[in-house]
Motif scaffolding. Structure first.
Motif, PDB file in Angstrom:
ATOM      1  N   VAL A   1     -56.546 -31.360  28.976  1.00 42.58           N
ATOM      2  CA  VAL A   1     -57.203 -30.241  28.240  1.00 42.58           C
ATOM      3  C   VAL A   1     -58.250 -29.137  29.143  1.00 42.58           C
ATOM      4  O   VAL A   1     -57.933 -28.279  28.880  1.00 42.58           O
ATOM      5  CB  VAL A   1     -57.949 -30.809  26.928  1.00 42.58           C
ATOM      6  CG1 VAL A   1     -58.518 -29.582  26.147  1.00 42.58           C
ATOM      7  CG2 VAL A   1     -57.143 -31.687  26.013  1.00 42.58           C
TER       8      VAL A   1
ATOM      9  N   ARG B   1     -54.575 -33.341  22.931  1.00 39.48           N
ATOM     10  CA  ARG B   1     -55.881 -33.336  22.417  1.00 39.48           C
ATOM     11  C   ARG B   1     -56.709 -34.340  23.163  1.00 39.48           C
ATOM     12  O   ARG B   1     -56.423 -35.554  23.478  1.00 39.48           O
ATOM     13  CB  ARG B   1     -56.156 -34.131  20.775  1.00 39.48           C
ATOM     14  CG  ARG B   1     -57.375 -34.373  20.287  1.00 39.48           C
ATOM     15  CD  ARG B   1     -57.409 -34.941  18.919  1.00 39.48           C
ATOM     16  NE  ARG B   1     -56.716 -34.169  17.886  1.00 39.48           N
ATOM     17  CZ  ARG B   1     -57.317 -32.909  17.255  1.00 39.48           C
ATOM     18  NH1 ARG B   1     -58.645 -32.791  17.542  1.00 39.48           N
ATOM     19  NH2 ARG B   1     -56.816 -32.300  16.439  1.00 39.48           N
ATOM     20  N   ARG B   2     -57.897 -33.947  23.532  1.00 38.49           N
ATOM     21  CA  ARG B   2     -58.744 -34.779  24.143  1.00 38.49           C
ATOM     22  C   ARG B   2     -59.465 -36.085  23.417  1.00 38.49           C
ATOM     23  O   ARG B   2     -59.928 -35.661  22.572  1.00 38.49           O
ATOM     24  CB  ARG B   2     -59.830 -33.574  24.770  1.00 38.49           C
ATOM     25  CG  ARG B   2     -61.078 -34.864  25.635  1.00 38.49           C
ATOM     26  CD  ARG B   2     -62.117 -33.860  26.033  1.00 38.49           C
ATOM     27  NE  ARG B   2     -62.995 -33.288  24.992  1.00 38.49           N
ATOM     28  CZ  ARG B   2     -63.228 -31.938  24.703  1.00 38.49           C
ATOM     29  NH1 ARG B   2     -62.701 -30.991  25.336  1.00 38.49           N
ATOM     30  NH2 ARG B   2     -64.000 -31.928  23.895  1.00 38.49           N
TER      31      ARG B   2
ATOM     32  N   GLN C   1     -56.269 -23.152  25.382  1.00 40.37           N
ATOM     33  CA  GLN C   1     -57.270 -23.916  24.767  1.00 40.37           C
ATOM     34  C   GLN C   1     -57.168 -23.529  23.451  1.00 40.37           C
ATOM     35  O   GLN C   1     -58.073 -22.468  23.277  1.00 40.37           O
ATOM     36  CB  GLN C   1     -58.417 -24.249  25.415  1.00 40.37           C
ATOM     37  CG  GLN C   1     -59.270 -25.492  24.980  1.00 40.37           C
ATOM     38  CD  GLN C   1     -60.070 -26.090  26.009  1.00 40.37           C
ATOM     39  OE1 GLN C   1     -59.933 -25.785  27.377  1.00 40.37           O
ATOM     40  NE2 GLN C   1     -61.174 -26.836  25.552  1.00 40.37           N
TER      41      GLN C   1
ATOM     42  N   ARG D   1     -61.572 -26.669  20.956  1.00 43.29           N
ATOM     43  CA  ARG D   1     -62.386 -27.046  22.060  1.00 43.29           C
ATOM     44  C   ARG D   1     -62.076 -28.449  22.451  1.00 43.29           C
ATOM     45  O   ARG D   1     -62.168 -28.836  23.709  1.00 43.29           O
ATOM     46  CB  ARG D   1     -63.886 -27.253  21.659  1.00 43.29           C
ATOM     47  CG  ARG D   1     -64.392 -28.481  20.848  1.00 43.29           C
ATOM     48  CD  ARG D   1     -65.800 -28.327  20.668  1.00 43.29           C
ATOM     49  NE  ARG D   1     -66.047 -29.249  19.836  1.00 43.29           N
ATOM     50  CZ  ARG D   1     -67.426 -29.770  19.434  1.00 43.29           C
ATOM     51  NH1 ARG D   1     -68.384 -29.110  20.056  1.00 43.29           N
ATOM     52  NH2 ARG D   1     -67.870 -30.780  18.636  1.00 43.29           N
ATOM     53  N   ASP D   2     -61.189 -29.208  21.722  1.00 49.53           N
ATOM     54  CA  ASP D   2     -60.484 -30.404  22.263  1.00 49.53           C
ATOM     55  C   ASP D   2     -58.945 -30.334  22.219  1.00 49.53           C
ATOM     56  O   ASP D   2     -58.464 -31.549  22.122  1.00 49.53           O
ATOM     57  CB  ASP D   2     -61.091 -31.437  21.604  1.00 49.53           C
ATOM     58  CG  ASP D   2     -60.852 -31.452  19.911  1.00 49.53           C
ATOM     59  OD1 ASP D   2     -60.358 -30.425  19.320  1.00 49.53           O
ATOM     60  OD2 ASP D   2     -60.857 -32.425  19.117  1.00 49.53           O
TER      61      ASP D   2
ATOM     62  N   SER E   1     -56.573 -37.501  29.192  1.00 50.99           N
ATOM     63  CA  SER E   1     -56.362 -36.691  28.176  1.00 50.99           C
ATOM     64  C   SER E   1     -57.572 -35.308  28.449  1.00 50.99           C
ATOM     65  O   SER E   1     -57.287 -34.119  28.292  1.00 50.99           O
ATOM     66  CB  SER E   1     -56.554 -36.680  26.723  1.00 50.99           C
ATOM     67  OG  SER E   1     -57.711 -37.497  26.552  1.00 50.99           O
ATOM     68  N   PRO E   2     -58.919 -35.534  28.928  1.00 51.67           N
ATOM     69  CA  PRO E   2     -59.954 -34.590  29.099  1.00 51.67           C
ATOM     70  C   PRO E   2     -59.504 -34.034  30.325  1.00 51.67           C
ATOM     71  O   PRO E   2     -59.567 -32.643  30.354  1.00 51.67           O
ATOM     72  CB  PRO E   2     -61.084 -35.458  29.466  1.00 51.67           C
ATOM     73  CG  PRO E   2     -60.896 -36.921  28.785  1.00 51.67           C
ATOM     74  CD  PRO E   2     -59.382 -37.050  28.872  1.00 51.67           C
TER      75      PRO E   2
ATOM     76  N   SER F   1     -62.173 -38.876  23.490  1.00 51.83           N
ATOM     77  CA  SER F   1     -63.330 -39.069  23.780  1.00 51.83           C
ATOM     78  C   SER F   1     -63.626 -40.283  24.657  1.00 51.83           C
ATOM     79  O   SER F   1     -62.962 -41.387  24.170  1.00 51.83           O
ATOM     80  CB  SER F   1     -64.134 -39.119  22.560  1.00 51.83           C
ATOM     81  OG  SER F   1     -65.574 -39.624  23.123  1.00 51.83           O
TER      82      SER F   1
ATOM     83  N   ASP G   1     -57.995 -27.702  12.441  1.00 54.02           N
ATOM     84  CA  ASP G   1     -57.314 -28.509  13.060  1.00 54.02           C
ATOM     85  C   ASP G   1     -55.794 -28.377  12.856  1.00 54.02           C
ATOM     86  O   ASP G   1     -54.739 -29.010  13.622  1.00 54.02           O
ATOM     87  CB  ASP G   1     -57.643 -29.989  12.555  1.00 54.02           C
ATOM     88  CG  ASP G   1     -58.698 -30.541  13.295  1.00 54.02           C
ATOM     89  OD1 ASP G   1     -59.298 -30.156  14.296  1.00 54.02           O
ATOM     90  OD2 ASP G   1     -59.658 -31.308  12.488  1.00 54.02           O
TER      91      ASP G   1
END
Length: 387
Positions: free
Chosen positions: A222, A210-211, A155, A158-159, A218-219, A213, A289
């Motif tokens: 990740v 990338r997560r 990771q 964080r995302d 994707s969550p 939202s 990023d």
């Protein structure tokens, strides 16, 4: 297909899409008809159909828009046919899908719009699409899907996670292409990812994720991926890559994890002795990023044809990111603060370049508009389909 047929198909679809909630109603009707007439087809699709419905409309719109350009749309459809093998799709399923789509369109459009000429035009278009996909799928001898075992999960933000996998069999893909991926716990929810390294005989592959939202998949990629997990991976898609038939230099623009297919290309180029000149803009909202900028700087230091320009919309990192902002090596571009489309356009029109843009749909469109306003020919700009 002749111009009259294409015009009838395009006009009908635009009329349906222009109605309030038209695309959503059309896709609901289509899937309802398909599953009612072919119950076995339901197992090909995820339990939650929202994303699938959106993608259907976007895919139809993309194909219809390209019908008069067979040299680009037919290879795309062939790739799609090979990719659909992962579902276990047979020829009869293509027929069922075509009939269900025509029935849904006819019911939605009504008799005033859906004339005999329109019906014939749609059947001709669907026959072309289906036959191209079927022929490609039936001629493919490789696996329906590859199985990759997670060997590293890092990771980096964080995302954002970097995930490395070992495939059960090596996959031959072009640097710059993308693949569909399905992960444990999200059955039949396929998502598109671009390998961040070139294809290799060892069967190693790497994704940058990338997560999103509110996303379904994707969550999990990740935050819930474990070593030893197995991912299913479909056939390669897309046409990004270095055009070796020309001597044009290149402009690459990547935002966030969109850097992955560009990274794979410059890594592959670094293995060659002769390459075009490449300017690579690496962009993000915050300096953090640009999570892979140091790798790209290293590549640039050993490959004089590569110039890396970092760009971030904000000059400082968010409060939650504590790592220091990397300093570029001597001779490298300092990070530029601004919107990447505007920054790239301020360098000039890049009219003599072969241009690739990878990122969100809004970033791609904004950057294209900025470049076109500077005089960049639209035919020089390439990106993957925006769906």
């Amino acid at each position: 297909m002749d111009s009259t047929t294409i015009s009838l198909v395009r006009t009908t679809f635009k009329a349906v899409a222009a109605v309030d909630d038209g695309p959503e109603k059309l896709t609901r009707s289509f899937y309802g008809i398909l599953f009612a007439q072919n119950p076995e087809a339901r197992e090909f699709f995820p339990a939650a159909m929202d994303v699938q419905r959106d993608r259907l409309v976007q895919a139809i719109a993309y194909v219809i828009d390209k019908l008069e350009n067979p040299e680009s749309i037919l290879p795309f459809l062939a790739q799609l046919g090979r990719d659909h093998r992962k579902y276990g799709v047979e020829d009869a399923h293509y027929v069922a899908v075509g009939n269900a789509l025509i029935t849904a369109l006819k019911n939605f459009a009504g008799s005033e719009i859906w004339t005999e000429e329109v019906d014939f035009a749609w059947r001709e278009a669907i026959a072309l699409i289906a036959s191209t996909m079927m022929d490609a799928a039936n001629s493919e001898t490789g696996p329906r899907a590859w199985i990759g075992t997670v060997v590293e999960h890092k990771q980096v933000l964080r995302d954002v996670a970097v995930v490395r996998l070992q495939l059960d069999k090596p996959m031959q893909y072009g640097a710059g292409q993308y693949v569909s991926v399905s992960v444990p716990g999200r059955p039949r929810m396929w998502r598109y990812l671009s390998p961040a390294i070139p294809a290799n005989d060892q069967g190693q592959i790497e994704f940058h994720v990338r997560r999103v939202s509110g996303g379904w998949v994707s969550p999990a990629m990740v935050g819930q991926t474990n070593l030893g997990d197995t991912w299913a991976i479909g056939s390669p898609l897309g046409a990004l890559g270095v055009d070796r038939t020309t001597e044009r230099d290149m402009l690459m623009i990547g935002s966030g994890t969109g850097i992955a297919p560009l990274r794979a290309q410059v890594m592959e180029m670094a293995m060659r002795g002769n390459n075009p000149r490449v300017h690579l803009f690496v962009a993000g909202t915050y300096p953090c990023d640009l999570y892979d900028i140091e790798t790209l700087w290293q590549l640039s230091q050993t490959n004089p044809w590569l110039t890396v320009i970092p760009v971030s919309a904000e000059d400082t990192n968010p409060w939650w990111h504590f790592d220091p902002i990397p300093t570029p090596p001597p001779g490298m571009y300092q990070r530029i603060t601004g919107k990447v489309g505007q920054v790239v356009a301020e360098f000039g029109s890049w009219a003599d370049r072969d241009i690739q843009i990878v990122g969100s749909a809004s970033m791609i469109q904004t950057t294209k508009f900025r470049l076109q306003a500077k005089g960049t020919p639209v035919e020089s700009i390439r990106h993957d389909p925006l769906f």
